[in-house]
Motif scaffolding. Structure first.
Motif, PDB file in Angstrom:
ATOM      1  N   MET A  38      90.271  81.889 135.079  1.00  0.00           N
ATOM      2  CA  MET A  38      89.726  82.968 135.920  1.00  0.00           C
ATOM      3  C   MET A  38      90.019  82.405 137.492  1.00  0.00           C
ATOM      4  O   MET A  38      90.184  83.469 138.295  1.00  0.00           O
ATOM      5  CB  MET A  38      88.390  83.297 135.823  1.00  0.00           C
ATOM      6  N   ASP A  39      90.216  81.118 137.633  1.00  0.00           N
ATOM      7  CA  ASP A  39      90.217  80.597 138.973  1.00  0.00           C
ATOM      8  C   ASP A  39      91.715  81.257 139.520  1.00  0.00           C
ATOM      9  O   ASP A  39      91.830  81.172 140.860  1.00  0.00           O
ATOM     10  CB  ASP A  39      90.362  78.972 138.815  1.00  0.00           C
ATOM     11  N   MET A  40      92.540  81.501 138.825  1.00  0.00           N
ATOM     12  CA  MET A  40      93.732  82.208 139.339  1.00  0.00           C
ATOM     13  C   MET A  40      93.666  83.323 140.410  1.00  0.00           C
ATOM     14  O   MET A  40      94.236  83.560 141.154  1.00  0.00           O
ATOM     15  CB  MET A  40      94.779  82.541 138.275  1.00  0.00           C
ATOM     16  N   LEU A  41      92.419  83.944 140.120  1.00  0.00           N
ATOM     17  CA  LEU A  41      92.158  85.115 140.935  1.00  0.00           C
ATOM     18  C   LEU A  41      92.058  84.676 142.500  1.00  0.00           C
ATOM     19  O   LEU A  41      92.218  85.292 143.265  1.00  0.00           O
ATOM     20  CB  LEU A  41      90.967  85.788 140.357  1.00  0.00           C
ATOM     21  N   SER A  42      91.522  83.404 142.613  1.00  0.00           N
ATOM     22  CA  SER A  42      91.077  82.933 143.928  1.00  0.00           C
ATOM     23  C   SER A  42      92.286  82.778 144.727  1.00  0.00           C
ATOM     24  O   SER A  42      92.486  82.603 146.107  1.00  0.00           O
ATOM     25  CB  SER A  42      90.562  81.490 143.764  1.00  0.00           C
ATOM     26  N   VAL A  44      94.697  85.377 145.000  1.00  0.00           N
ATOM     27  CA  VAL A  44      95.208  86.404 145.226  1.00  0.00           C
ATOM     28  C   VAL A  44      94.747  86.850 146.633  1.00  0.00           C
ATOM     29  O   VAL A  44      93.495  86.832 146.821  1.00  0.00           O
ATOM     30  CB  VAL A  44      95.054  87.572 144.237  1.00  0.00           C
ATOM     31  N   GLU A  45      95.438  87.420 147.406  1.00  0.00           N
ATOM     32  CA  GLU A  45      94.981  87.453 148.942  1.00  0.00           C
ATOM     33  C   GLU A  45      94.399  89.191 148.512  1.00  0.00           C
ATOM     34  O   GLU A  45      95.319  89.964 148.340  1.00  0.00           O
ATOM     35  CB  GLU A  45      96.257  87.864 149.792  1.00  0.00           C
ATOM     36  N   THR A  46      93.167  89.143 148.690  1.00  0.00           N
ATOM     37  CA  THR A  46      92.539  90.503 148.608  1.00  0.00           C
ATOM     38  C   THR A  46      92.097  91.320 150.074  1.00  0.00           C
ATOM     39  O   THR A  46      91.612  92.304 150.130  1.00  0.00           O
ATOM     40  CB  THR A  46      91.532  90.441 147.462  1.00  0.00           C
ATOM     41  N   GLY A  47      91.897  90.257 151.168  1.00  0.00           N
ATOM     42  CA  GLY A  47      91.572  90.815 152.287  1.00  0.00           C
ATOM     43  C   GLY A  47      90.253  91.807 152.399  1.00  0.00           C
ATOM     44  O   GLY A  47      89.357  91.595 151.648  1.00  0.00           O
ATOM     45  N   ASP A  48      90.769  93.051 152.870  1.00  0.00           N
ATOM     46  CA  ASP A  48      89.911  94.112 152.993  1.00  0.00           C
ATOM     47  C   ASP A  48      89.927  95.256 151.741  1.00  0.00           C
ATOM     48  O   ASP A  48      89.455  96.277 151.853  1.00  0.00           O
ATOM     49  CB  ASP A  48      89.229  94.776 154.171  1.00  0.00           C
ATOM     50  N   ILE A  49      90.613  94.930 150.633  1.00  0.00           N
ATOM     51  CA  ILE A  49      90.960  95.830 149.721  1.00  0.00           C
ATOM     52  C   ILE A  49      89.684  96.257 149.144  1.00  0.00           C
ATOM     53  O   ILE A  49      88.711  95.500 148.778  1.00  0.00           O
ATOM     54  CB  ILE A  49      91.813  94.900 148.509  1.00  0.00           C
ATOM     55  N   GLU A  50      89.714  97.593 148.902  1.00  0.00           N
ATOM     56  CA  GLU A  50      88.468  98.282 148.462  1.00  0.00           C
ATOM     57  C   GLU A  50      88.364  97.911 147.114  1.00  0.00           C
ATOM     58  O   GLU A  50      89.055  97.899 146.079  1.00  0.00           O
ATOM     59  CB  GLU A  50      88.753  99.837 148.468  1.00  0.00           C
ATOM     60  N   PRO A  51      87.035  97.367 146.397  1.00  0.00           N
ATOM     61  CA  PRO A  51      86.794  97.038 144.997  1.00  0.00           C
ATOM     62  C   PRO A  51      86.858  98.342 143.986  1.00  0.00           C
ATOM     63  O   PRO A  51      86.577  99.225 144.573  1.00  0.00           O
ATOM     64  CB  PRO A  51      85.502  96.413 145.059  1.00  0.00           C
TER      65      PRO A  51
ATOM     66  N   TYR B 296      97.328  89.010 136.387  1.00  0.00           N
ATOM     67  CA  TYR B 296      96.055  88.796 136.818  1.00  0.00           C
ATOM     68  C   TYR B 296      95.052  89.586 135.789  1.00  0.00           C
ATOM     69  O   TYR B 296      93.760  89.471 135.853  1.00  0.00           O
ATOM     70  CB  TYR B 296      95.460  88.936 138.252  1.00  0.00           C
ATOM     71  N   ALA B 299      92.454  87.958 133.323  1.00  0.00           N
ATOM     72  CA  ALA B 299      91.356  87.157 134.207  1.00  0.00           C
ATOM     73  C   ALA B 299      90.126  88.375 134.698  1.00  0.00           C
ATOM     74  O   ALA B 299      88.980  88.428 134.587  1.00  0.00           O
ATOM     75  CB  ALA B 299      91.765  86.541 135.414  1.00  0.00           C
ATOM     76  N   LYS B 369      85.729  90.077 143.604  1.00  0.00           N
ATOM     77  CA  LYS B 369      86.963  89.498 143.510  1.00  0.00           C
ATOM     78  C   LYS B 369      87.865  90.400 142.582  1.00  0.00           C
ATOM     79  O   LYS B 369      89.029  90.955 142.764  1.00  0.00           O
ATOM     80  CB  LYS B 369      87.219  88.065 143.443  1.00  0.00           C
ATOM     81  N   SER B 371      87.112  93.187 141.213  1.00  0.00           N
ATOM     82  CA  SER B 371      87.295  94.766 141.305  1.00  0.00           C
ATOM     83  C   SER B 371      88.320  94.889 142.265  1.00  0.00           C
ATOM     84  O   SER B 371      88.857  95.972 142.275  1.00  0.00           O
ATOM     85  CB  SER B 371      85.894  95.193 141.886  1.00  0.00           C
ATOM     86  N   GLN B 372      88.480  93.767 143.068  1.00  0.00           N
ATOM     87  CA  GLN B 372      89.484  94.298 144.469  1.00  0.00           C
ATOM     88  C   GLN B 372      91.078  93.753 143.635  1.00  0.00           C
ATOM     89  O   GLN B 372      91.960  94.647 143.881  1.00  0.00           O
ATOM     90  CB  GLN B 372      89.443  93.134 145.339  1.00  0.00           C
ATOM     91  N   SER B 375      91.956  97.119 141.864  1.00  0.00           N
ATOM     92  CA  SER B 375      92.589  97.916 142.794  1.00  0.00           C
ATOM     93  C   SER B 375      94.023  97.631 143.003  1.00  0.00           C
ATOM     94  O   SER B 375      95.093  98.629 142.869  1.00  0.00           O
ATOM     95  CB  SER B 375      91.892  97.928 144.056  1.00  0.00           C
TER      96      SER B 375
END
Lengths: 95, 476
Positions: A38-42, A44-51, B296, B299, B369, B371-372, B375
């Motif tokens: 799951m570390d692969m998610l770190s 990803v550039e997510t900035g202020d993307i709405e969850p 992704y 994950a 993270k 949930s983003q 999106s």
């Protein structure tokens, strides 16, 4: 290790699960490799993307405030493992 | 046999066979069957409903009247045990029908029994069931896939005319692919979840499984539509599902390069490309597209789904229903003993993972993270559907594998859902139907994904494909 044995035990305690020693080690190893993946998610550039928590946009769903019949008590108790006088019985909580 | 539901309906009206005779014959077949597809067979209820259906036949042309349907055992059926293949729900008999079941019964369908699944629908093999694994009718040494493996195997083995499954990350499409049948995961909100035992509430959907796309359309037509008992069911009017092939002329089909990546079995790749060229021969315009964030998906899914599961499964505490450990000395001990004895390791692993990713200090790094990124995946699909009408690719990276393979490697099993998970995360409808056979003669499924609420495109394209191919007619 991304997850310690103490953290495994803490999660088990929160989830109301009892683990033996061998299980703690087994779950630690398995959870560790999953968390590492799951570390692969770190990256990803997510900035202020709405969850996103819902797959389409619904806000509050209201209905008229009218009483309707749902289950009656006897029916609701049919599946309770232990009940008496119309209520569910559990081990004593207060001394 | 091309369509099983429609064929059964025709045979009733030609008086070739009555519903009662059909159900009696089927129950004999189920009792001799070796796939372990069913947890409960409802002989008494099915025969009673078949007798009622015989009266309905005289004044109804509904194709579901008297037709035997199997229901995954995580969908509530009034008066009929619903176990989720878990010891913790031992003895649980629902006092109401799930809306999906109610709608099938109203149309005259006969519920023949409850099918096997991975415990609480958590798995991709049906091997984590408390009653033991379901076997694939194509090869009894292989898994039927999961988690709706009992429904998949029962349809493929001819033990029912159609079935209900549920799909949280691919649990309808994967067994459909492994068992050589058609399975539809509807748009999130298209089919009521009332009475579906909750696993991951923002992802779960009930959907139909059958031998053909046409039969699948018949079932979806009965299931779809708003239900006030499920506040997440969509308030919209649906047209009646047509049973006609979609004219594929000019239909733009996008092929995501990310669906043909490392890990895809060459046999699966070959069959899926054959399937895509068939759609092209029928007039579809094939184009390459990109879904850069779907890599992704697994994950993201195993964070969101386990987080929701850890909350949903908190209700199994031995108080209101199911099993209770009676030796417990106090309330906390009763919770601990009941849950530790009642859940299998896969369910425990997911509950703990979900609890961990939601716990203080980790919430932002994992759940927020994920949930983003969810999106971003949904946005990839929005952009893709601006250029194309449908997306095509494989359903699973491999064909059915040995029932004892991969049991000790949860992550490897999770990665089997790599092509199915994105549709759940984005809430999109997706279908799997057979498009060939692999080296061992095992079925290969191809997947089509459509924009929200365009099940008509998926089913119409499936019907068109099956008018030109024979894979769905081959029996195990």
């Amino acid at each position: 290790m991304k997850i310690t044995q103490d953290e495994v035990l803490h999660a088990a305690r929160l989830a109301r699960l009892k683990l033996g020693l061998a299980e703690v080690e087994k779950f630690q190893n398995e959870l560790d490799s999953i968390l590492e993946y799951m570390d692969m998610l770190s990256k990803v550039e997510t900035g202020d993307i709405e969850p996103m928590s819902r797959s389409f946009h619904v806000t509050n769903v209201f209905r008229e405030d009218e009483a309707v019949r749902s289950q009656d008590r006897a029916e609701a108790l049919l599946n309770a493992p232990c009940h008496k006088d119309g209520v569910v019985v559990v081990p004593k909580v207060i001394e | 046999m091309e369509d099983r539901i429609l064929q059964t309906a025709r045979s009733y009206r030609r008086f070739d066979r009555s519903p009662v005779a059909e159900i009696e014959a089927l129950i004999r077949t189920i009792r001799q069957d070796k796939t372990n597809s069913f947890i409960t067979i409802d002989e008494e209820g099915a025969l009673r409903d078949a007798a009622a259906a015989e009266k309905m036949l005289a004044h109804s042309d509904d194709p579901l009247v008297g037709v035997p349907i199997a229901v995954k055992d995580n969908i509530c059926t009034r008066g009929l045990a619903t176990t989720c293949a878990s010891k913790i729900l031992a003895g649980f008999v629902p006092t109401y029908d799930a809306t999906a079941v109610k709608r099938l019964k109203e149309r005259g369908a006969v519920i023949i029994g409850k099918t096997n699944l991975d415990e609480f629908a958590m798995g991709s093999t049906t091997a984590t069931s408390s009653i033991g694994p379901t076997l694939n009718p194509w090869d009894l040494s292989k898994t039927p896939g999961g988690s709706s493996g009992g429904s998949g195997a029962a349809v493929a083995a001819g033990l029912c005319a159609g079935a209900l499954g549920s799909d949280t990350g691919g649990s309808i499409r994967m067994p459909a692919s492994f068992c050589g049948i058609t399975g539809l995961k509807p748009t999130y909100g298209a089919v009521s979840r009332f009475g579906l035992v909750a696993f991951a509430s923002s992802l779960d959907q009930i959907g139909p499984m059958a031998v053909s796309a046409r039969d699948t359309a018949v079932l979806f037509d009965a299931l779809k539509g708003h239900d006030p008992l499920d506040s997440t069911s969509a308030q919209r009017e649906y047209p009646q599902m047509g049973l006609e092939a979609l004219d594929l002329k000019g239909v733009r089909i996008g092929i995501p390069e990310e669906f043909f990546s490392e890990g895809l079995d060459p046999d699966v790749e070959r069959s899926v490309f054959f399937g895509i060229s068939t759609l092209e021969n029928l007039g579809a315009e094939i184009q390459q597209i990109k879904l850069p964030h779907v890599r992704y998906g697994v994950a993201v899914y195993y964070i969101i789904a386990t987080a929701e599961a850890s909350s949903n499964l908190a209700r199994y505490d031995g108080v209101r229903y199911g099993a209770r450990d009676t030796d417990a000395k106090d309330l906390l001990d009763m919770y601990l003993e009941t849950r530790s004895k009642g859940f299998n390791d896969e369910v425990k692993r997911r509950i703990m993972l979900g609890t961990y990713v939601l716990s203080a200090g980790y919430y932002d790094a994992y759940y927020k993270k994920a949930s983003q990124v969810r999106s971003l995946i949904a946005r990839d699909f929005e952009e893709a559907f601006a250029q194309c009408d449908l997306i095509a690719g494989p359903t699973t990276p491999v064909t059915a594998f040995g029932i004892h393979d991969m049991v000790d490697d949860p992550l490897r099993i999770y990665l089997l859902d790599i092509y199915t998970i994105p549709a759940n995360l984005a809430g999109l409808p997706a279908i799997s139907f057979p498009c060939g056979f692999g080296a061992e003669g095992l079925p290969v499924g191809m997947q089509l994904i459509a924009p929200h609420f365009r099940e008509d495109l998926l089913l119409g394209a499936g019907i068109a494909f099956q008018e030109w191919t024979k894979f769905h007619r081959v029996k195990p």
